[in-house]
Design a protein around this motif. Structure first.
Motif, short mmCIF file in Angstrom:
data_model
loop_
_atom_site.label_atom_id
_atom_site.label_comp_id
_atom_site.label_asym_id
_atom_site.label_seq_id
_atom_site.Cartn_x
_atom_site.Cartn_y
_atom_site.Cartn_z
N LYS A 1 59.64 3.84 14.42
CA LYS A 1 59.27 5.22 14.11
C LYS A 1 60.46 6.16 14.35
O LYS A 1 60.75 7.03 13.52
N ARG B 1 62.64 8.37 11.41
CA ARG B 1 62.79 9.83 11.49
C ARG B 1 64.24 10.28 11.44
O ARG B 1 64.51 11.45 11.24
N GLU C 1 59.02 12.75 7.14
CA GLU C 1 58.44 13.86 7.89
C GLU C 1 57.49 13.39 8.98
O GLU C 1 57.45 13.93 10.07
N HIS C 2 56.69 12.37 8.67
CA HIS C 2 55.71 11.88 9.63
C HIS C 2 55.51 10.38 9.42
O HIS C 2 55.50 9.91 8.29
N VAL C 3 55.35 9.66 10.50
CA VAL C 3 55.05 8.24 10.46
C VAL C 3 53.65 8.05 11.03
O VAL C 3 53.40 8.35 12.19
N TYR C 4 52.76 7.59 10.19
CA TYR C 4 51.38 7.37 10.62
C TYR C 4 51.24 5.96 11.17
O TYR C 4 51.83 5.02 10.66
N GLU C 5 50.42 5.83 12.19
CA GLU C 5 50.12 4.52 12.73
C GLU C 5 48.79 4.04 12.18
O GLU C 5 47.97 4.82 11.70
N GLU D 1 45.45 5.74 12.84
CA GLU D 1 45.26 7.06 12.25
C GLU D 1 44.72 6.98 10.81
O GLU D 1 44.18 7.95 10.31
#
Length: 114
Positions: A78, A82, A95-99, A102
């Motif tokens: 992660k 980024r 912008e965002h790393v989802y797990e 989620e």
């Protein structure tokens, strides 16, 4: 394969039609899953939407990531994602790393990308 004029054929390969001579030749010449050393591969991307899987012991046939090493590896991945810069703006590309937890729920969520 596009350079050889076989672009349409390549697309058919991703629709589950890997049974022709050309498909078998492509699997031999071009990088495919069988060329990967799974015993040393800790994480891999699969699919078209950035899904990253950890090669977990007990989940994948040749899983090499122990359960206790999964969280530190995931955190490293992660953080690395980024830091990738956008090639034109230099701003962070991701912008965002989802797990997994989620996004996925249900009895098969444990098989989803992590």
């Amino acid at each position: 394969m596009s350079r050889l004029g076989l672009g349409n054929h390549r697309v058919s390969r991703f629709r589950g039609k890997q049974d022709s001579l050309m498909d078998r030749l492509g699997e031999s010449i071009f990088l495919s899953r069988r060329h990967i050393d799974w015993s040393r591969t800790r994480a891999y991307a699969q699919g078209n939407f950035g899904q990253i899987f950890l090669n977990l012991e007990g989940r994948q046939p040749n899983g090499c990531v122990a359960p206790e090493d999964a969280r530190p590896l995931l955190d490293d991945l992660k953080a690395g994602l980024r830091t990738i810069p956008h090639p034109e703006t230099g701003e962070p590309l991701v912008e965002h790393v989802y797990e997994r937890d989620e996004l996925y729920h249900g009895p098969h969520a444990h098989l989803a990308p992590i």
